[in-house]
Write a protein that holds these residues in place. Structure first.
Motif, mmCIF file in Angstrom:
data_model
loop_
_atom_site.group_PDB
_atom_site.id
_atom_site.type_symbol
_atom_site.label_atom_id
_atom_site.label_comp_id
_atom_site.label_asym_id
_atom_site.label_seq_id
_atom_site.Cartn_x
_atom_site.Cartn_y
_atom_site.Cartn_z
ATOM 1 N N LYS A 81 11.939 88.053 -7.671
ATOM 2 C CA LYS A 81 11.876 87.407 -6.470
ATOM 3 C C LYS A 81 13.398 87.439 -6.265
ATOM 4 N N GLY A 82 14.050 88.035 -6.744
ATOM 5 C CA GLY A 82 15.427 88.409 -5.827
ATOM 6 C C GLY A 82 16.805 86.818 -6.538
ATOM 7 N N ARG A 83 16.344 86.113 -7.204
ATOM 8 C CA ARG A 83 17.120 85.615 -7.935
ATOM 9 C C ARG A 83 17.566 85.811 -8.847
ATOM 10 N N LEU A 84 18.788 84.940 -9.282
ATOM 11 C CA LEU A 84 20.298 85.426 -10.061
ATOM 12 C C LEU A 84 19.902 83.700 -11.205
ATOM 13 N N ILE A 85 20.438 84.021 -12.378
ATOM 14 C CA ILE A 85 21.199 82.662 -12.586
ATOM 15 C C ILE A 85 22.408 82.744 -12.972
ATOM 16 N N LEU A 86 22.208 82.118 -12.351
ATOM 17 C CA LEU A 86 24.347 82.017 -12.351
ATOM 18 C C LEU A 86 24.839 82.127 -13.436
ATOM 19 N N PRO A 87 26.224 82.542 -14.009
ATOM 20 C CA PRO A 87 26.935 82.693 -14.873
ATOM 21 C C PRO A 87 27.205 80.746 -15.572
ATOM 22 N N ALA A 88 26.812 80.594 -16.755
ATOM 23 C CA ALA A 88 26.735 78.372 -17.276
ATOM 24 C C ALA A 88 28.287 78.709 -17.322
ATOM 25 N N LYS A 89 29.785 79.313 -16.845
ATOM 26 C CA LYS A 89 30.689 78.763 -16.811
ATOM 27 C C LYS A 89 30.895 78.420 -15.369
ATOM 28 N N PHE A 90 29.939 78.577 -14.008
ATOM 29 C CA PHE A 90 30.001 78.947 -12.903
ATOM 30 C C PHE A 90 29.685 77.459 -12.257
ATOM 31 N N ARG A 91 28.318 77.448 -13.054
ATOM 32 C CA ARG A 91 26.728 76.432 -12.976
ATOM 33 C C ARG A 91 27.701 74.472 -12.261
ATOM 34 N N GLU A 92 28.387 74.309 -13.104
ATOM 35 C CA GLU A 92 28.876 72.894 -12.884
ATOM 36 C C GLU A 92 29.417 72.898 -11.328
ATOM 37 N N GLU A 93 30.197 74.166 -10.828
ATOM 38 C CA GLU A 93 31.502 74.369 -9.801
ATOM 39 C C GLU A 93 30.277 74.364 -8.441
ATOM 40 N N LEU A 94 29.247 75.125 -8.450
ATOM 41 C CA LEU A 94 28.185 75.398 -7.681
ATOM 42 C C LEU A 94 27.468 74.855 -7.896
ATOM 43 N N ALA A 95 26.988 73.977 -8.672
ATOM 44 C CA ALA A 95 26.010 72.574 -8.945
ATOM 45 C C ALA A 95 25.764 72.054 -7.591
ATOM 46 N N ASP A 96 26.796 71.006 -7.373
ATOM 47 C CA ASP A 96 25.685 71.105 -5.643
ATOM 48 C C ASP A 96 26.051 71.781 -4.146
ATOM 49 N N GLY A 97 26.059 72.804 -4.900
ATOM 50 C CA GLY A 97 25.956 73.972 -3.278
ATOM 51 C C GLY A 97 26.542 75.094 -3.546
ATOM 52 N N LEU A 98 26.744 76.024 -2.461
ATOM 53 C CA LEU A 98 27.056 77.233 -2.426
ATOM 54 C C LEU A 98 26.393 78.211 -1.263
ATOM 55 N N VAL A 99 28.025 79.160 -1.211
ATOM 56 C CA VAL A 99 27.599 79.401 0.216
ATOM 57 C C VAL A 99 27.254 81.266 -0.345
ATOM 58 N N LEU A 100 26.417 81.876 0.040
ATOM 59 C CA LEU A 100 26.984 83.350 -0.278
ATOM 60 C C LEU A 100 26.971 84.281 0.848
ATOM 61 N N THR A 101 27.916 85.164 1.076
ATOM 62 C CA THR A 101 28.114 85.854 2.425
ATOM 63 C C THR A 101 28.759 87.008 2.190
ATOM 64 N N ARG A 102 28.669 88.050 3.066
ATOM 65 C CA ARG A 102 28.740 89.430 2.879
ATOM 66 C C ARG A 102 30.540 89.536 2.440
ATOM 67 N N GLY A 103 30.790 90.133 1.256
ATOM 68 C CA GLY A 103 32.282 90.223 0.719
ATOM 69 C C GLY A 103 32.630 91.956 1.382
ATOM 70 N N GLN A 104 34.414 91.925 1.580
ATOM 71 C CA GLN A 104 34.577 93.400 1.747
ATOM 72 C C GLN A 104 34.095 94.093 0.514
ATOM 73 N N GLU A 105 34.413 95.672 0.144
ATOM 74 C CA GLU A 105 33.591 96.228 -0.744
ATOM 75 C C GLU A 105 32.303 96.675 -1.078
ATOM 76 N N ARG A 106 31.529 95.817 0.273
ATOM 77 C CA ARG A 106 30.251 95.795 -0.150
ATOM 78 C C ARG A 106 29.636 94.894 -1.194
ATOM 79 N N CYS A 107 30.448 93.911 -2.165
ATOM 80 C CA CYS A 107 29.761 92.562 -2.845
ATOM 81 C C CYS A 107 29.463 91.443 -2.128
ATOM 82 N N ILE A 108 28.781 90.823 -2.523
ATOM 83 C CA ILE A 108 28.745 89.350 -2.193
ATOM 84 C C ILE A 108 29.825 87.998 -2.868
ATOM 85 N N TYR A 109 29.889 87.231 -1.511
ATOM 86 C CA TYR A 109 31.326 86.601 -1.876
ATOM 87 C C TYR A 109 30.390 85.096 -2.127
#
Length: 143
Positions: A13-41
């Motif tokens: 379904k195009g979902r990713l499970i966030l690394p456990a270490k990152f979840r608390e910081e991102l739990a209230d919401g996050l923004v995905l966007t184009r990054g440089q070098e063709r990654c996603i920030y």
């Protein structure tokens, strides 16, 4: 602070499970966007607001600033992880970053980055030699 390298998989379904270490910081919401070098920030909502405030300081008369802001913001998607820590990566961003099932999610300090695993490995292999040769002029105060 986002640190380390993690190797999650993208589900059907195009979902990713966030690394456990990152979840608390991102739990209230996050923004995905184009990054440089063709990654996603991946920014926390708070950090994205800070970055956006900095962008607003750029002169509107600067073509380079306008171009960067357009590309950066037009690809942005605000998301809220589900209870399992999963977040859906929009199809346009998956295509931009060339994501396959195998991913690399890396910590980059104030943001995380999502890479196709093969692309990350190629990037890292190419940049490791230059990393060894970095001097104090590149990152003042570190060395």
């Amino acid at each position: 602070m986002f640190l380390g390298t993690h190797s999650p998989r993208l589900d059907e379904k195009g979902r990713l499970i966030l690394p456990a270490k990152f979840r608390e910081e991102l739990a209230d919401g996050l923004v995905l966007t184009r990054g440089q070098e063709r990654c996603i920030y991946v920014f926390s909502q708070k950090e994205f607001e800070r970055v956006h405030e900095q962008m607003q300081q750029a002169p509107i008369s600067s073509r380079q600033a306008r171009d960067y802001i357009r590309v950066f913001l037009s690809g942005a998607s605000d998301e809220i992880p589900d209870k399992q820590g999963r977040v859906t990566i929009p199809p346009a961003l998956r295509a931009y970053a060339g994501l396959d099932r195998e991913l690399a999610v890396i910590g980059a300090g104030t943001r995380a980055e999502i890479w196709d695993a093969a692309a990350w490995n190629a990037y890292l292999e190419e940049k490791e030699a230059a990393f060894s040769e970095t001097d104090e002029n590149a990152i003042p105060g570190i060395f």
